[in-house]
Design a protein around this motif. Structure first.
Motif, PDB file in Angstrom:
ATOM      1  N   SER A 116       0.829  -1.203   0.000  1.00 47.36           N
ATOM      2  CA  SER A 116       0.000   0.000   0.000  1.00 47.36           C
ATOM      3  C   SER A 116       0.865   1.254   0.000  1.00 47.36           C
ATOM      4  CB  SER A 116      -0.921   0.012   1.231  1.00 47.36           C
ATOM      5  OG  SER A 116      -1.841  -1.043   1.164  1.00 47.36           O
ATOM      6  N   LYS A 117       0.425   2.230  -0.749  1.00 49.51           N
ATOM      7  CA  LYS A 117       1.106   3.512  -0.793  1.00 49.51           C
ATOM      8  C   LYS A 117       0.092   4.601  -0.466  1.00 49.51           C
ATOM      9  CE  LYS A 117       4.711   2.158  -4.042  1.00 49.51           C
ATOM     10  NZ  LYS A 117       5.406   2.455  -5.322  1.00 49.51           N
ATOM     11  N   PRO A 118      -0.079   4.895   0.827  1.00 55.83           N
ATOM     12  CA  PRO A 118      -1.129   5.848   1.245  1.00 55.83           C
ATOM     13  C   PRO A 118      -0.797   7.273   0.848  1.00 55.83           C
ATOM     14  CG  PRO A 118       0.210   5.213   3.130  1.00 55.83           C
ATOM     15  CD  PRO A 118       0.666   4.357   1.979  1.00 55.83           C
ATOM     16  N   LEU A 119      -1.850   8.015   0.552  1.00 53.86           N
ATOM     17  CA  LEU A 119      -1.734   9.445   0.270  1.00 53.86           C
ATOM     18  C   LEU A 119      -2.451  10.200   1.380  1.00 53.86           C
ATOM     19  CD1 LEU A 119      -2.644   9.423  -3.526  1.00 53.86           C
ATOM     20  CD2 LEU A 119      -0.365   9.652  -2.558  1.00 53.86           C
ATOM     21  N   VAL A 120      -1.746  11.067   2.071  1.00 51.42           N
ATOM     22  CA  VAL A 120      -2.345  11.897   3.114  1.00 51.42           C
ATOM     23  C   VAL A 120      -2.836  13.191   2.476  1.00 51.42           C
ATOM     24  CG1 VAL A 120      -1.939  13.150   5.260  1.00 51.42           C
ATOM     25  CG2 VAL A 120      -0.912  10.903   4.924  1.00 51.42           C
ATOM     26  N   CYS A 121      -4.134  13.430   2.585  1.00 49.21           N
ATOM     27  CA  CYS A 121      -4.761  14.576   1.924  1.00 49.21           C
ATOM     28  C   CYS A 121      -5.351  15.521   2.976  1.00 49.21           C
ATOM     29  CB  CYS A 121      -5.876  14.118   0.976  1.00 49.21           C
ATOM     30  SG  CYS A 121      -5.390  12.775  -0.141  1.00 49.21           S
ATOM     31  N   ASN A 122      -5.583  16.746   2.559  1.00 48.06           N
ATOM     32  CA  ASN A 122      -6.123  17.733   3.486  1.00 48.06           C
ATOM     33  C   ASN A 122      -6.879  18.803   2.697  1.00 48.06           C
ATOM     34  OD1 ASN A 122      -6.667  19.155   5.800  1.00 48.06           O
ATOM     35  ND2 ASN A 122      -4.569  19.095   6.558  1.00 48.06           N
ATOM     36  N   ILE A 123      -8.017  19.212   3.229  1.00 52.44           N
ATOM     37  CA  ILE A 123      -8.761  20.342   2.668  1.00 52.44           C
ATOM     38  C   ILE A 123      -8.831  21.406   3.748  1.00 52.44           C
ATOM     39  CG2 ILE A 123     -10.929  21.137   1.664  1.00 52.44           C
ATOM     40  CD1 ILE A 123     -11.436  18.289   0.720  1.00 52.44           C
ATOM     41  N   SER A 202      -7.029  10.262   4.349  1.00 48.74           N
ATOM     42  CA  SER A 202      -6.029   9.550   3.557  1.00 48.74           C
ATOM     43  C   SER A 202      -6.702   8.476   2.728  1.00 48.74           C
ATOM     44  CB  SER A 202      -4.948   8.933   4.449  1.00 48.74           C
ATOM     45  OG  SER A 202      -5.522   8.030   5.378  1.00 48.74           O
ATOM     46  N   ILE A 203      -6.082   8.152   1.619  1.00 44.29           N
ATOM     47  CA  ILE A 203      -6.556   7.083   0.740  1.00 44.29           C
ATOM     48  C   ILE A 203      -5.351   6.228   0.361  1.00 44.29           C
ATOM     49  CG2 ILE A 203      -8.403   8.504  -0.197  1.00 44.29           C
ATOM     50  CD1 ILE A 203      -6.670   8.763  -2.765  1.00 44.29           C
ATOM     51  N   SER A 204      -5.624   5.073  -0.192  1.00 41.75           N
ATOM     52  CA  SER A 204      -4.553   4.199  -0.665  1.00 41.75           C
ATOM     53  C   SER A 204      -4.885   3.784  -2.089  1.00 41.75           C
ATOM     54  CB  SER A 204      -4.416   2.975   0.242  1.00 41.75           C
ATOM     55  OG  SER A 204      -3.339   2.165  -0.177  1.00 41.75           O
ATOM     56  N   SER A 205      -4.138   4.298  -3.054  1.00 39.61           N
ATOM     57  CA  SER A 205      -4.394   3.995  -4.458  1.00 39.61           C
ATOM     58  C   SER A 205      -3.139   4.236  -5.269  1.00 39.61           C
ATOM     59  CB  SER A 205      -5.540   4.865  -4.994  1.00 39.61           C
ATOM     60  OG  SER A 205      -5.711   4.657  -6.380  1.00 39.61           O
ATOM     61  N   GLU A 206      -2.545   3.157  -5.766  1.00 40.30           N
ATOM     62  CA  GLU A 206      -1.342   3.281  -6.570  1.00 40.30           C
ATOM     63  C   GLU A 206      -1.629   3.881  -7.932  1.00 40.30           C
ATOM     64  OE1 GLU A 206       1.109  -0.144  -6.778  1.00 40.30           O
ATOM     65  OE2 GLU A 206       0.769  -0.729  -4.694  1.00 40.30           O
ATOM     66  N   HIS A 237       2.809  13.179  -1.022  1.00 42.91           N
ATOM     67  CA  HIS A 237       3.308  11.997  -1.725  1.00 42.91           C
ATOM     68  C   HIS A 237       3.743  10.941  -0.699  1.00 42.91           C
ATOM     69  CE1 HIS A 237       5.947   9.524  -4.270  1.00 42.91           C
ATOM     70  NE2 HIS A 237       5.304  10.032  -5.309  1.00 42.91           N
ATOM     71  N   PRO A 238       3.628   9.647  -1.026  1.00 40.11           N
ATOM     72  CA  PRO A 238       4.052   8.609  -0.078  1.00 40.11           C
ATOM     73  C   PRO A 238       5.507   8.695   0.358  1.00 40.11           C
ATOM     74  CG  PRO A 238       2.678   7.635  -1.792  1.00 40.11           C
ATOM     75  CD  PRO A 238       2.924   9.061  -2.195  1.00 40.11           C
ATOM     76  N   ASP A 239       6.356   9.409  -0.410  1.00 39.43           N
ATOM     77  CA  ASP A 239       7.746   9.548   0.030  1.00 39.43           C
ATOM     78  C   ASP A 239       7.892  10.543   1.172  1.00 39.43           C
ATOM     79  OD1 ASP A 239       7.564  12.072  -1.120  1.00 39.43           O
ATOM     80  OD2 ASP A 239       8.830  11.615  -2.839  1.00 39.43           O
ATOM     81  N   GLY A 240       6.809  11.271   1.495  1.00 36.69           N
ATOM     82  CA  GLY A 240       6.823  12.190   2.630  1.00 36.69           C
ATOM     83  C   GLY A 240       7.522  13.498   2.372  1.00 36.69           C
ATOM     84  N   ARG A 241       8.016  13.720   1.141  1.00 39.82           N
ATOM     85  CA  ARG A 241       8.781  14.933   0.847  1.00 39.82           C
ATOM     86  C   ARG A 241       8.057  15.875  -0.118  1.00 39.82           C
ATOM     87  NH1 ARG A 241      12.640  10.896   0.354  1.00 39.82           N
ATOM     88  NH2 ARG A 241      12.593  11.065  -1.915  1.00 39.82           N
TER      89      ARG A 241
END
Length: 441
Positions: A116-123, A202-206, A237-241
């Motif tokens: 899994s490669k989670p994406l942390v999102c925010n509005i 957050s979602i998980s979608s490659e 991004h999943p790399d955190g940067r």
């Protein structure tokens, strides 16, 4: 010792330009105070231009009317010291939000499968306050590129054990309960409950990663708003940067708003709209502040010794509040020197009391000398200043219910009748007595 000697050698004359690099951070308190007095003497009395390099923005604000904020080798802001210091404090809050996103990303990676490669999102809303009677209802979100729909989900669906769906981060966001509007369901964004007025998830979608990295990913948000709103959506991004973002403009009613996510500050021209000199989680919020004279009329210009009344209007947004919060009014000059505070720890706010009210602060004599004063109004959690919470920066502190730093201003006029009031910050009341002493001859 080298710094002290260098400062003494540089200031024994009256230079046209004096450059100081962190010089006040060395030496003892006596040296620091003596140095400050010499700097003020040169810059105000001798016409010396001061270039003061420091990480202490509050010392710089006190001594310099203009400030340059340097970040990563470039000028991030150039302006009045008060404005730059306020922007710097907001940047601290923004950095804390990013830290929390990275922390959440690390937790998600640990709990989900390795694939899994989670994406942390925010509005995030442009204004850090939802107006009275207004609310936002988030229904669904869709990710797509120029050819295909890649991922779609409802804000009502929980994250399953395989990491599918949407994970709402309620620990540092303002998510509320499910609600219905015009036969459509969504999740409410509350105006309180978090230091940050935002909707993190957050979602998980490659599938979304390739177009995201190529800046070809679009997001469509379906939501209901009672009035026009401007929001910023960010995806870490999943790399955190790397972070991608875009601005969302919605009108009153139901909206399906699309935006392309770009790397960096997407929508930089609107970035200034995302700043607000207000902090706190709004468990108890300040809705209005009034300054009045002895007749009860609105007033912002006083004379030394005048009566002063302040009315603080508040609203309780949580049903479980049962404590004696700390109400504070702090006064300070434009050079950031604090003069005094009014504070109260004795007013009880409980579940059986009205959800809104007014607190009056009254002093028979305003004991300030002539000058302009900024007023900070704040409400803190009971016991805040004696707890470990007080050590955290107040802009990201859960113990701060609401804070309006330097949001109000009053003026104390020059006194023609008593010039002794005009060159001091504070006039202290005291009892004077002539004591006779019997002398024997």
């Amino acid at each position: 010792m080298v710094s002290r000697l260098g400062f003494s050698a540089a200031t024994v004359v009256k230079p046209d330009l004096l450059i100081l690099d962190e010089v006040l951070s060395v030496g003892d308190a006596y040296f620091a105070r003596k140095s400050q007095e010499r700097i003020e003497e040169l810059s105000t009395g001798s016409g010396t231009t001061l270039l003061f390099v420091t990480h202490d923005i509050y010392s710089a604000q006190k001594m310099c009317p203009r400030m340059l904020w340097l970040d990563n080798g470039g000028i991030r802001m150039d302006g009045a010291s008060k404005d730059v210091a306020a922007a710097y404090e907001k940047a601290i809050k923004e950095r804390e939000e990013q830290r929390l996103d990275r922390k959440r990303l690390a937790i998600l990676k640990k709990n989900l499968s390795q694939k899994s490669k989670p994406l942390v999102c925010n509005i995030k809303l442009s204004e850090e306050k939802i107006a009275d009677g207004q609310f936002l209802l988030f229904e669904a979100i869709r990710f797509y590129d120029s050819k295909n729909e890649l991922h779609q989900m409802s804000f009502l669906h929980e994250l399953d054990e395989n990491g599918n769906g949407i994970n709402l981060h309620t620990d540092y966001g303002s998510w509320g309960e499910e609600a219905e509007q015009d036969a459509r369901k969504g999740r409410i964004l509350e105006g309180h409950g978090s230091v940050f007025l935002q909707a993190p998830f957050s979602i998980s979608s490659e599938q979304v990663l390739p177009p995201l990295e190529e800046e070809e990913l679009y997001v469509e948000v379906s939501l209901y708003a009672k009035q026009e709103e401007t929001m910023k959506i960010t995806v870490l991004h999943p790399d955190g940067r790397r972070q991608y973002s875009g601005m969302i403009e919605c009108s009153a009613g139901w909206n399906s708003v699309s935006v392309r996510l770009t790397h960096g500050h997407g929508g930089l021209q609107n970035e200034q709209k995302l700043s607000s000199e207000r902090y706190g989680n709004r468990s108890i919020e300040i809705t209005n502040v009034e300054f009045q004279n002895e007749n009860g009329d609105a007033c912002h210009v006083f004379s030394p010794g005048d009566p002063l009344k302040i009315k603080l209007h508040y609203r309780v947004n949580r049903n479980d509040i049962d404590e004696k919060p700390i109400f504070v009014f702090g006064f300070q000059r434009p050079d950031n020197v604090r003069s005094h505070r009014f504070f109260c720890k004795d007013i009880h706010i409980g579940p059986n009391q009205p959800k809104s009210g007014v607190i009056e602060v009254q002093t028979d004599k305003l004991l300030l000398g002539a000058g302009d004063y900024f007023v900070t109004t704040a409400i803190f959690k009971e016991g805040y200043f004696t707890s470990a919470e007080a050590l955290k920066h107040y802009t990201t502190n859960k113990g701060v219910y609401d804070s309006h730093p330097k949001a109000y201003e009053i003026k104390v006029a020059q006194s023609l009748e008593e010039p002794l009031f005009n060159d001091v910050i504070f006039i202290h009341d005291a009892n004077w007595t002539l004591c006779s002493e019997k002398i024997e001859v």
